[in-house]
Structures are given as structure tokens and as C-alpha cells.
Design a protein around this motif. Structure first.
Motif, short mmCIF file in Angstrom:
data_model
loop_
_atom_site.label_atom_id
_atom_site.label_comp_id
_atom_site.label_asym_id
_atom_site.label_seq_id
_atom_site.Cartn_x
_atom_site.Cartn_y
_atom_site.Cartn_z
N ARG A 32 105.75 96.56 23.07
CA ARG A 32 106.30 94.84 23.02
C ARG A 32 107.84 94.70 24.00
O ARG A 32 108.17 95.73 24.16
N THR A 66 102.99 92.61 25.84
CA THR A 66 102.44 93.32 24.88
C THR A 66 101.56 94.39 24.77
O THR A 66 101.05 93.73 26.41
N ASN A 111 94.20 96.78 25.02
CA ASN A 111 94.65 95.62 25.25
C ASN A 111 96.10 95.43 25.97
O ASN A 111 97.35 95.64 25.29
N THR A 112 96.55 94.23 26.12
CA THR A 112 97.50 93.44 27.54
C THR A 112 97.76 92.05 26.65
O THR A 112 97.05 90.92 27.23
N GLY A 113 98.87 91.65 26.26
CA GLY A 113 98.85 90.30 26.27
C GLY A 113 100.61 90.08 27.18
O GLY A 113 101.15 90.81 27.39
N SER A 146 99.84 81.98 27.50
CA SER A 146 99.69 83.12 27.31
C SER A 146 98.01 83.76 27.95
O SER A 146 97.37 83.23 28.29
N ASP A 186 95.43 87.23 27.29
CA ASP A 186 95.20 88.30 26.33
C ASP A 186 94.05 88.61 27.47
O ASP A 186 93.05 88.51 27.27
N ASN A 230 91.62 92.15 27.43
CA ASN A 230 90.92 93.51 26.34
C ASN A 230 90.10 94.31 27.09
O ASN A 230 89.24 93.84 27.88
N LYS A 277 90.89 86.17 27.31
CA LYS A 277 91.62 84.40 26.55
C LYS A 277 93.04 84.22 27.80
O LYS A 277 94.11 85.15 27.86
#
Length: 909
Positions: free
Chosen positions: A707, A726, A747-749, A769, A771, A773, A788
Motif C-alpha cells: 500500500r 494498493t 488485485n491492483t487499486g 479510483s 480497481d 482484478n 471497477k
């Protein structure tokens, strides 16, 4: 995938244009004014961490703030030309304050010399406000330097403070780190739910907000730094709030039969704190208040009615010796309607399901917490804590699932009704004593904990399953009715003693012995009928015992900047399961487990922490129990009594940097864990789509997560940006029909938002934002990609001192390789007006989900399936609410400390 990419590119281009317009709008409001200079002491030595502030001359509201650097230098920029109060302050020094006229040209102020603070009774004094004080591990904000309205709560005030951020979920960050605890005047306030203080206390009751890097109890008792610190907020009350009652009451009524009510009353005195609160609403707000300024609705969607009430009492026997007790009652009635589409994998094929279900869950719980803390004696700390909970729940669910074979033909259906009544109680009492035995650092700590659980669950299910619909003439129908009574009791005893001995300066050795004994008993009686024929009942009595002995020995080096610890733990674990007085499991493990930690504080606000430890994870009693659990006829689980423990190696690095001059923050975290002899799931889905699940030890699994949080100010502009990154990678194995399938989930955010720096008159934020996957299934050689995107904006403007308008808009786009793209635009807005004497009353008109597009979308990737679901939410409605503030009335004035909230400064000539 091309459509997914094109959609993303279009949305990202729109976002860039939106952000650029926002930045240009704000930047055009201001010219590049700049003030700079140097602050020295009387010996011409530079003073670091002196606060430098521009204040509004009429009301002393904070306009701009910074602190001096290592060479005493400072710079302020991004404000309009005009006349301001210019103030320089550092603890233990006399403050320098003057009226300053700022033009459009940069201005360098002559070197400022601060004198040591002494009594100067003969000098002429003026009153002013010190907005920010920096001292050791505490940053204190004077609440009078920030504009608030009568209806604001503490959460609204925190949003205006530099370096403070409140997340969408209500959690609070200070200087980039998470806030772990909320205190009021240094005392606990509803210890089981610290957010109650933020959401219920009036902002105008607060004198100052202290952000504290709180050292561990061990460090505060012994003086030996262990590198363990937590971020804490302490709310310091105004003196007049310590001598009477204050609070607020409110109620709201809306369209679609929506309603809300709320009250809180507080009584603070010299030695006591007493507070009560309550609320009742059906607007999906599960928190302690229903009047949030940003229009957010807490809770998990659906249709939620909640009622909460609580009381908190704190008594101070003497300084640093306190007793606290609080009680909290909660009622919730949660109705859910959900549709889901799922694709499930077997080793050689796949199938899909479509399901609909509606449920109602009613919960009534009572919570009692108490604590006694004694730090009144130097070098000693004693604490006694207790918490008890009684929770009664009923749940009623109806579900319908349709199964489609790999060719898309309808092949089976399942209609299921479940009902449960749960009566659960739990409690824990702990006590600890930490004592320093000499000035060199010799100390010991003893601790004991007793906890229990008493659960009585009664479950009922009625299912009708139809199979082989895809094959003509082969239709099979089965009806199962099951009643399951499951009684569980458990008791846990923990005890430990730790001794630390100094060997020479900054060097210590320590030893610790721990013991834990956990026992539980499960008494189960299950009766089942299949097609009106009674089956053999499942009746058993299961006793589980877990014993753990731990003996640690370690070495620690500790000074003001560096703390280094290395230790070894000689650990013994034992697991025993008796089934109907027959021993079916006995396992004993002996391990030597290393642990290493290092902390380095480069300077105030910049730290590095490194950790490594090895641990042993024992399989759970459910994973070990050989008893078949077939209460759900479509998901049959059996434990494996041959399971053995898992070995886990964990690594983590944390870097934290906060610049007190600019309130810029950087927080980064990365962790990695490797599990050997992993306990994994083995699944077999038969031709009737019934899952049979058990567990085995196989290979390893790993988890990598990180993070990055960055919050900075644009130089010369009144704009801040917050960037968040993240990421995680999880590798694990599942057995499908005897074949090993490795799942890799990535997973990447990423989030980016912009907001104005000073929020006294308006608060504007835009953000986005992203997101992503990507889940890979090795057995199927298949990748699932899911994206997303969320774009949002918030505007909160004070039209006048009495009139406020605010609006929030969020646009979410769901893109997927396997499911259709979906969008969810959500728009809320509100108008509020303060009136009556002292603006005690506040009327607010709110509009929620104006576009009526909240779809409650969720996308999931697991080891054996991918899924999308839609949950019905409240939809569009409007609400008119009224809040009335109860001002302080009658009460004895506190004898501690003086009247006003201002500090005196020598007048500059």
C-alpha cells in the motif's frame, strides 16, 4: 476486451478534463503570493518546528500554515493579497505576532528572533489564537482557528484540519496513518466504538484536537522504547463544557416512509464524564448518528432499520487513575433482496447458476465494557478490563437457484428456506501490571486473561431439489427437512510474565513465559427427513482442548532513534478432540520460532519499521472434526483428523514520512507471507451439483500485499492531492475432483483525488479510483479480468453564515470479461439552514440517490467460481430533518485551569 478498453479510455479522458478544469478554476482564484523568512532563538540558532500561520484579522480563522525547517526557514504561499495576522510560535518561547499587509509580490520577512518564555506582568497584552502547536509526539489544533457551524459534529471539524482525512467508510487518517483510538480529555469514551465520539460530540464543545503518537504501555512505564506507537486522537473540551450539560436532539421524516431520530446528552465535570446517546432510523445508517454532512449512508445495502442507545461514565480518582464503564444496546432489522449469476469450475468442465434470494436478519444485542487504568505512580502501570456481550439473532432466508450445464441447458433447481434462532453470550476479563524496578530499566510485567462463549443455535431448513431436467424422462425430485440444535460453550485462560534486565547502556535482555488453555464443548442434535422418511439422527458430543506453552528469550537495543529486537520462542502446542468420549485427534508440536524487528526514526515525522517472524498455525476444530456437516444438502463438509500444523514466515516493511511544514504525508507498506504444509480445500461437485468438501495438507501458499498513500500540496496553489496505490498477489491451491488447481489472484487499486486546502468557506473535492482484478486458474488455463472505475465529486459551500449547500455525485463503471458492463450513477444533495438565537437550530433538506440508480453491484473471484450480484437498495428519497443543540446550562465550573481559550502575546511596536 476491446470494448472494455475503449470504455476505460473514454472515461479516463473525461476524468482528465474534469480534473484539469477543477485545478484551473481554483488556481485562477489566487495569485502566487509568497511569504518567506527565518526563525532563530536569542543565540541565533535556528528553531525547527516553530508554527508559522496567517490568520484572518477579524475572527482569527486559519488561512495558511507551515512550520520551520531544520535551518529555521519557512515559506507560505497560495493566498490572496490583503491584511492578515502573522504569527510565529514555538513551545517554551514567547510568540511573535504582527499585522501583515501582503501584496502580489513575494515578501521576505526580516529574521524573527523568539525569546524564551518568562513572566512579563508589566507588558501590554493582546489576545489571539495559537492555531497549531507541535510538541514532542503531539500536534495540537486549536478548534477556534477553524470555521464550524452549530450543527457540526467532531467529524465535520476534523475534515478541516491539515493532515487529517476521513475515508468513505468513516475511518480516520492522521498524517497518513490510521487512527486507532479516540479519547475525550485523555479518557476513554465508549471504548467498544470510538467513532461514537466523532459522530455524537458537538464540534463547538471542542477546545483543541490533539494528534498523538502514543507509545506503548511498556515504553511509558519503563522508558525503554520498543518502536511500537499508535496514532490516537484526544479531544480536549472547552472549560465551559466541563461544568454543565450539552448535546443535541434531532428528527427527520422523508418520502418512501423514511424516518430518523437522534439525541445525545453530555455532562462533564471536574472528575466525571457522563454521556448518553440514541438513534432510530430506517435509512441504512448503522452508525451512531444519522445526520452526516456528506450524505453518506452507512451499512451494507438492502433495507436496514436500526436502533441504538448507549451510556458512558468515566470517573477520575486522581490524575492518571480512571475508571470507565459503558453500555450499548443495538437493534437491527436487515431485509435483503439479491440476485446473482455465477460460473463454477470442475476439473474437466464448468457450469453456471442463477439465483434469487430474500432474507431478513433481526439482531438485539447488549454490550457492556469497563476498564480501570492506573498510571498515577511513576514507573508503574496497572490495567483491568472487561467486556461482555449478549446477542440474540433470528434469520429467515428464501432462495431459489437454477443450475445450467456447460451447454447452457437448465439441468437442476433448488428451492430452500432456512430459519435460525441464535442466542449467544460472550465475555472477557483481563488484568495486567507493569512495574519498573530501578532507574536502569529492570522491569517486569504480569498479565492474565479469562474469556468465555456460550452459543445456543437452533437452525431449520426445508429444501426441494429437482435434478436431471436436461434429460427427458429422468427428472428426480427430493425434499429434505432438517432441524439442527447446536450448543457450543468455550472457556479460555491466558497468563504471562515478562522480565527485562539491562546489561549495559541501551542494551537489554528479556524473557517471557506464556500459557494458554482453551476448552470447548459442542452438543449437537440434528434430525432430518428426506421425502417424508425419517433418517438416522445425528447426535454427538465433541470436546476440544488446545494447550499452548511459550517460552521466549530475547535481546533488545534501544535508544531515541534505533530499536532493534531479536528473540526466539520455544513453543509447544497440543490439540485434543474427543468425540463421544472417544479420542479421535491428538497432536503435539514443538517449535523454535525466531522473530526480528528493527525501527529507525530518521527525524521527527520520518520512520522506518522492518519485521520478520515465524509462526505456527494450527488447523481449526472444524477442519479437524471427522463429523459430516450436511445441514445444507447442497454443501456437505467433512473435516480431516489427519491434518497437521502450518508453518508461516511473515515479512513486513513500513515507511512513514510526514512533513510538518507542508502537512505532506507519505505512508508505504509491504508485506509477504509464505505458508508451508498449507491446509487447502478439496472439493468434489457431483453430477447433481452437490459439493462435497474436505481439507488436506499440500504444498505452500503465499500472499504479497502493499500500500502506498501520498498526500501533498501543489506549491503555490491552494490545492492538495491524495494518491493511493494498493496491490496484492495471492497464490494458493485447491483440489477439484482429485486434480490440483493453482489459483493466482492479482488485485491492483489506484485512487487520485484533489481538494482545496483551506475549508473554512467551501470544500470541493474531485477524485477517481480504479480497481483491477486478474485471477488465473491453472487447471482451466483461464484468466478472469475485472475492472471497477469510480469517479466522484463533492461540493460543500457556505452561502452565508447560516445557509449551506452541499452535493455529492459518484459514477461507477463495472467492466468484465465474463459479465455485461454496468454503470451506477449516484447523486445526493442537501440544503441546510441555521436559525434561532446562537444558531441552535438547524433544518436540513436532503435528497438521496436522486437518479434512482444505486444497483448494489458486487463482483467476486474465488478459487472455484466467478460471480456478479445485484442487491436491492433504498432507492431515491428525500428527507427533511431538524436538529436542536442543547447549550451548556447550570453546573459547577471546573476548578482546573482558566477561562478563555486564548493565549497572550506581547504587542509588537
Amino acid at each position: 476486451m476491446n470494448a472494455l478498453s475503449n470504455t476505460m479510455n473514454c472515461q479516463i479522458s473525461m476524468t482528465k478534463l474534469f480534473f484539469l478544469s477543477f485545478i484551473l478554476f481554483l488556481s485562477f482564484q489566487l495569485s502566487a503570493q509568497k511569504i518567506s523568512g527565518i526563525v532563530l532563538d536569542e543565540e541565533n540558532k535556528p528553531l525547527e518546528f516553530a508554527s508559522v500561520a496567517l490568520l484572518h484579522p477579524k475572527d482569527s480563522l486559519l488561512i495558511k500554515y507551515t512550520s520551520t525547517g531544520p535551518k529555521g526557514e519557512y515559506e507560505l504561499s497560495g493566498f490572496k493579497p490583503g491584511e492578515y495576522l502573522f504569527q510565529v510560535y514555538l513551545m517554551t518561547f514567547q510568540a511573535d505576532q504582527r499585522v501583515l499587509k501582503v501584496s502580489k509580490t513575494p515578501q521576505h520577512i526580516k529574521t524573527i528572533i523568539l525569546k524564551r518564555e518568562v513572566n512579563q506582568l508589566s507588558e501590554v497584552f493582546i489576545s489571539a489564537i495559537v492555531p497549531i502547536k507541535i510538541k514532542q509526539d503531539t500536534v495540537a489544533f486549536n478548534a477556534k482557528a477553524f470555521k464550524i457551524k452549530p450543527g457540526d459534529n467532531v467529524s465535520d471539524l476534523l475534515r478541516k484540519l491539515p493532515g487529517i482525512e476521513i475515508e468513505k467508510d468513516g475511518s480516520v487518517k492522521a498524517e497518513g496513518d490510521d487512527i486507532r483510538k479516540i479519547l475525550v480529555d485523555g479518557k476513554e469514551f465508549f471504548s467498544n466504538d470510538p467513532t461514537i465520539a466523532l459522530q455524537n460530540l458537538n464540534a463547538d464543545a471542542i477546545k483543541s484536537i490533539e494528534i498523538i503518537d502514543e507509545a506503548s504501555n511498556g515504553t511509558r512505564t519503563t522508558g525503554i522504547k520498543d518502536g511500537e506507537k499508535t496514532k490516537v486522537i484526544n479531544l480536549v473540551l472547552k472549560e465551559d463544557k466541563k461544568s454543565g450539560y450539552f448535546g443535541k436532539v434531532g428528527a427527520g421524516i422523508g418520502t418512501e416512509d423514511r424516518y430518523s431520530t437522534k439525541f445525545d446528552i453530555n455532562r462533564f465535570a471536574n472528575k466525571t464524564q457522563f454521556a448518553v446517546f440514541g438513534n432510530l432510523n430506517n435509512i441504512n445508517n448503522s452508525g451512531a448518528t444519522v445526520f452526516t454532512r456528506d450524505g453518506s449512508r452507512n451499512g451494507g445495502g438492502g433495507f436496514l432499520t436500526t436502533g441504538t442507545a448507549g451510556a458512558n461514565y468515566n470517573y477520575e480518582f486522581k490524575k492518571d487513575q480512571n475508571f470507565n464503564i459503558d453500555y450499548h444496546y443495538g437493534y437491527s432489522d436487515n431485509e435483503q433482496e439479491q440476485k446473482a449469476n455465477r460460473t463454477e469450475f470442475r476439473n474437466d468442465d464448468s457450469f453456471s447458476t442463477s439465483s434469487e434470494n430474500d432474507s431478513q436478519n433481526i439482531s438485539k444485542n447488549h454490550n457492556v465494557n469497563f476498564s480501570f487504568r492506573d498510571r498515577s505512580k511513576k514507573g508503574a502501570y496497572m490495567e483491568i478490563r472487561g467486556d461482555f456481550k449478549k446477542d440474540d439473532r433470528t434469520s429467515d432466508t428464501n432462495s431459489n437457484t437454477v443450475y445450467f450445464d456447460e451447454n447452457g441447458f437448465k439441468d437442476a433447481t433448488s428451492d430452500r428456506t432456512t430459519y435460525s434462532e441464535d442466542d449467544r453470550a460472550s465475555g472477557k476479563i483481563s488484568g495486567s501490571l507493569h512495574k519498573k524496578m530501578n532507574e536502569k530499566g529492570r522491569n517486569f510485567r504480569v498479565k492474565a486473561v479469562v474469556s468465555f462463549k456460550d452459543n445456543k443455535d437452533i437452525n431449520y431448513q426445508n429444501s426441494t431439489d429437482v435434478f436431471d431436467l436436461a434429460e427427458l424422462g429422468e427428472l428426480v425430485e427430493t425434499v429434505e427437512v432438517t432441524t439442527r440444535k447446536d450448543y457450543n460453550k468455550s472457556v479460555s485462560y491466558d497468563g504471562s510474565i515478562k522480565f527485562t534486565e539491562p546489561i549495559f547502556k541501551n542494551n537489554y535482555v528479556f524473557g517471557e513465559t506464556k500459557f494458554n488453555k482453551y476448552t470447548s464443548n459442542q452438543d449437537l442434535n440434528q434430525e432430518k427427513m428426506i421425502d417424508d422418511l425419517s433418517q438416522n439422527p445425528l447426535i454427538y458430543d465433541l470436546d476440544y482442548t488446545k494447550n499452548k506453552w511459550s517460552n521466549k528469550f530475547g535481546y533488545r537495543y534501544s535508544n531515541n532513534k534505533i530499536q532493534f529486537t531479536v528473540e526466539g520462542d520455544y513453543q509447544q502446542n497440543e490439540q485434543i478432540i474427543d468425540l463421544d468420549n472417544q479420542q479421535v485427534v491428538i497432536r503435539k508440536y514443538t517449535d523454535i520460532l525466531p522473530k526480528v524487528s528493527a525501527n529507525y526514526e530518521f527525524k521527527k515525522g520520518r520512520k522506518l519499521r522492518i519485521r520478520y517472524n515465524k509462526s505456527v498455525n494450527l488447523p481449526s476444530v472444524n477442519q479437524l472434526s471427522p463429523v459430516i456437516n450436511d445441514f445444507n444438502p447442497r454443501y456437505i463438509r467433512t473435516g480431516n483428523s489427519a491434518l497437521t500444523a502450518q508453518d508461516v514466515d511473515s515479512y513486513s516493511i513500513v515507511f512513514y514520512n510526514h512533513n510538518y511544514a507542508s502537512s505532506n504525508s507519505l505512508f508505504s507498506y509491504i508485506s509477504y507471507s509464505q505458508t508451508d504444509n498449507a491446509v487447502i480445500t478439496s472439493k468434489v461437485t457431483d453430477d447433481d451439483y452437490i459439493k462435497h468438501v474436505t481439507y488436506i495438507n499440500y504444498g505452500d501458499k503465499s500472499s504479497l500485499s502493499g500500500r502506498l498513500y501520498l498526500r501533498r500540496k501543489f506549491k503555490g496553489l491552494p490545492i492538495r492531492y491524495t494518491a493511493k496505490l494498493t496491490g496484492s498477489v495471492n497464490d494458493f491451491t485447491t483440489v477439484l475432483e482429485g486434480d490440483y488447481s493453482k489459483t493466482t489472484s492479482k488485485n491492483t487499486g489506484f485512487g487520485l483525488s484533489f481538494s482545496n486546502d483551506s475549508k473554512n468557506n467551501y470544500d470541493v473535492m474531485v477524485g477517481a479510483s480504479l480497481d483491477l482484478n486478474n485471477t488465473n486458474y491453472s487447471l482451466k488455463n483461464y484468466d478472469r479480468k475485472y475492472v471497477k472505475q469510480n469517479y466522484y465529486t463533492k461540493i460543500d459551500v457556505d452561502i452565508t453564515d447560516k445557509l449551506n449547500v452541499n452535493s455529492q455525485f459518484s459514477y461507477t463503471l463495472y467492466s468484465d470479461d465474463d459479465f455485461d458492463s454496468q454503470t451506477a450513477p449516484i447523486w445526493n444533495m442537501a440544503v441546510e439552514y441555521a436559525f434561532l438565537k446562537g444558531q441552535r437550530a438547524n433544518v436540513k433538506l436532503q435528497f438521496f440517490d436522486i437518479l434512482d440508480k444505486d444497483l448494489g453491484i458486487s463482483r467476486t473471484s474465488s478459487d472455484t467460481y466467478i460471480e456478479e450480484s445485484f442487491k436491492t437498495n433504498l432507492g431515491a428519497y428525500a428527507m427533511l430533518s431538524l436538529t436542536y443543540s442543547l447549550k451548556s446550562f447550570k453546573g459547577k465550573r471546573s476548578k482546573r485551569g482558566g477561562g478563555d481559550n486564548r493565549r497572550h502575546f506581547g504587542r509588537r511596536h
